[in-house]
Design a protein around this motif. Structure first.
Motif: not given
Lengths: 371, 246
Positions: B18, A180-182, A236-237, A177-178, B21, A184-186, B14, A174, B101-102, A240, A188
């Motif tokens: 996404i 990797l999600n960050s 990620r956080y 995965f979290n 976006e 992915s969000a960064l 974050l 987890h 996710k993701p 916080r 662009t």
């Protein structure tokens, strides 16, 4: 439990042994023609077996005055006293049995004839007591070596098990995965942050794979791995998650089991910061106290959160691992009060003797020949 | 154009960004608010009345399932989580979809398409399914969540004195206050520990720790006297259940 009484097979062998002694003693009495064979057997067999049973009690003496912990003179003295008591006890039984044989069965002048052989019988009994004691000492030694073998095996299994679990917890899916999600969000809008994060992740994964297989690593390396993990979680956080660290210089060379702090640091994030709306600060401190290394990790925790979901498994693993490696010499203490979760770890302060060893950071992880 | 009001609920900036976006390709989805915790989410749903939720499961204070439990309006929900095990529970509450996710833009678009379809067919998440799935499997609940307007109360079960059925609602008495919750008494009973809470009557669930004594006041009819003096009627089957526990 008595090792001979506890095992039916052993008890049978023991009794058979004494029956043989009984026949031998009967022979000693019958051969000089002072007793008939019937008289000798009727007298010797039951009394010898009973003597054997009385001799079982020497186990308790053997166990209390072990050869390893007691001076040999003391062992001899104690065993001499024990043998006298044993023979006296046997004497009482023998007197009773002789009385029964004389009056009940009608064997003439048995007592007088036995008393004439008294010194011989006592001499034999002293020797037999010595034999019984020796057998008990042998059994004790055998049991002790089996026990220590078992304990060592168990501690090895624990260590391996804990290491495996620690490793698996290390690369918590987890967390990956979290992260990797960050990324992915960064992707662009902030390619530089993506690069920084992938490098941190790669660094963390490589370190945990390399150091995780070692027996012990320097505290410095362990802390840097924890910080590496926290920095990734910080992306990620965001605000916080704050980190404060205070590591005394003298502690940095102390040797610790690899990834021993990881479950504690991970708990601080997953069970602490993640459940607080405004987050908080995780602080890591390490001090050298006499011969002990003290690591303290502290984080705020939501006091309203229902109990019983606070990462008991990770902590249990750390404890098991400490026990397997240090026995009673290391300790992990958890304190969960007033919205603060504190983990205190005490380890024997062992240092790396080879201070000139190059720091692993300078050792190339990929040899030129492999490139 | 027919716009759909949506809410993004995730405690990580974050993770919210996404979704924002990916939504930029879908002008019909209008993000009315972003929430970083469950309390905000409950408030925003009550005040802004969105139709679509992008809902993270793991959040401080209230998790995604608990947020749903507290919301009474008809909603289309897309769960977002890194934990695969929540996917099963997402299905139990008839969520439109869940994103692990993701996730890719294609997968996100697919979930949105499904959401639009459900909206036209007016297939919303059924309330009862939410209530049963909001509680993690067989463990008895440790707290009960109640909403009053846009305010959320978290009541630890050990602080509940008794619960009374009132039409479609239950009144939860705790620390001198009464909290109304839209739930059936039997559903709430199923969530609570059977070793602490007993259905003493068609209309009452009692926390046995609060019981002072029982008084017989007619044939087959008893009164439970609570430690604070409150008197509650006990039915015959309620008395049997109490006897079994005490």
């Amino acid at each position: 439990m008595h090792p001979i009484l506890a095992n039916l097979e052993r008890f049978a062998v023991y009794i058979i042994g004494w029956l043989i002694f009984g026949v031998m003693i009967a022979a000693v009495l019958a051969l000089p023609k002072d007793f008939s064979w019937t008289e000798a057997l009727a007298l010797a067999m039951p009394l010898t077996v009973i003597y054997g049973l009385i001799c079982l009690s020497s186990w308790y003496v053997c166990r209390f005055y072990t050869l390893q912990k007691t001076p040999i003179v003391q062992v001899l003295a104690v065993q001499t006293i024990a043998s006298i008591i044993t023979i006296l006890a046997w004497g009482v039984v023998a007197t009773g049995w002789i009385f029964i044989l004389e009056r009940g069965v009608g064997i003439m002048e048995l007592q007088t004839r036995v008393v004439a052989k008294g010194p011989l019988l006592i001499g034999i009994n002293v020797i037999l007591y010595g034999l019984a004691a020796a057998v008990h000492y042998l059994i004790a030694a055998f049991e002790a070596s089996k026990e220590s073998e078992r304990r060592e095996l168990q501690s090895r299994i624990f260590a391996q098990d804990a290491e495996l679990k620690a490793l698996r917890a290390q690369i918590n899916p987890h967390f990956l995965f979290n992260s990797l999600n960050s990324i992915s969000a960064l992707a662009t809008h902030n390619p530089a942050a993506v690069r920084a994060m992938t490098l941190k992740l790669a660094d963390f994964l490589r370190k945990s794979l390399r150091l995780g297989s070692q027996e012990s690593i320097r505290l410095e390396e362990e802390i840097s791995m924890s910080l590496n993990f926290l920095e990734i979680e910080q992306i990620r956080y965001g605000s916080r998650l704050q980190i404060v660290q205070q590591i005394d210089d003298v502690c940095k060379g102390c040797l610790v089991p690899p990834l021993i702090l990881q479950p504690l640091v991970e708990n601080a994030v997953v069970h602490g910061i993640a459940h607080l709306i405004d987050g908080g600060t995780i602080s890591i401190e390490a001090q050298w106290r006499g011969s002990v290394l003290h690591v303290h990790i502290e984080n705020p925790i939501d006091p309203d959160r229902p109990r019983g979901r606070k990462g008991g498994l990770g902590l249990e693993n750390v404890k098991k691992r400490l026990r397997a490696i240090y026995k009673e010499d290391a300790q992990l203490q958890i304190d969960d009060r007033d919205g603060v979760f504190r983990s205190d770890l005490w380890l024997p302060a062992q240092t790396d003797l080879n201070l000139n060893r190059p720091s692993p950071e300078t050792v190339p992880t990929t040899l030129p020949s492999q490139m | 154009m027919d716009t759909i009001k949506a809410l993004i609920i995730d405690d990580e900036e974050l993770a919210r960004s996404i979704i924002r976006e990916f939504l930029s390709d879908h002008p019909d989805i209008q993000v009315v608010a972003e929430c970083s915790n469950g309390y905000e989410a409950v408030k925003a749903v009550t005040e802004l009345e969105p139709e679509l939720l992008f809902l993270d499961v793991q959040m401080p204070k209230l998790n995604g399932f608990e947020v749903l439990e507290l919301i009474e309006s008809d909603l289309i929900v897309i769960f977002i989580t890194a934990y695969e095990q929540y996917a099963v529970r997402a299905f139990e509450v008839h969520a439109v979809d869940y994103l692990l996710k993701p996730f890719s833009r294609e997968r996100f678009d697919q979930a949105l398409a499904r959401a639009r379809e459900k909206r036209t067919r007016k297939e919303f998440v059924p309330r009862l399914d939410i209530l049963s799935a909001a509680k993690p499997s067989n463990e008895p609940a440790e707290r009960v969540l109640v909403r009053d307007g846009s305010r959320v109360f978290v009541i630890p079960t050990e602080k509940i004195d008794y619960i009374e059925a009132q039409d479609d609602y239950v009144a939860i008495r705790s620390e001198g206050k009464s909290h109304l919750k839209k739930q059936r008494l039997s559903d709430l009973q199923a969530m609570l520990s059977p070793r602490k809470f007993v259905r003493i009557h068609r209309s009452y669930i009692l926390n046995v720790d609060r019981l002072a004594r029982l008084e017989l006041y007619a044939k087959d009819s008893r009164m439970a006297i609570l430690k604070d003096g409150t008197k509650l009627q006990v039915s015959r089957s309620g008395y049997e259940a109490l006897k079994e526990l005490l």
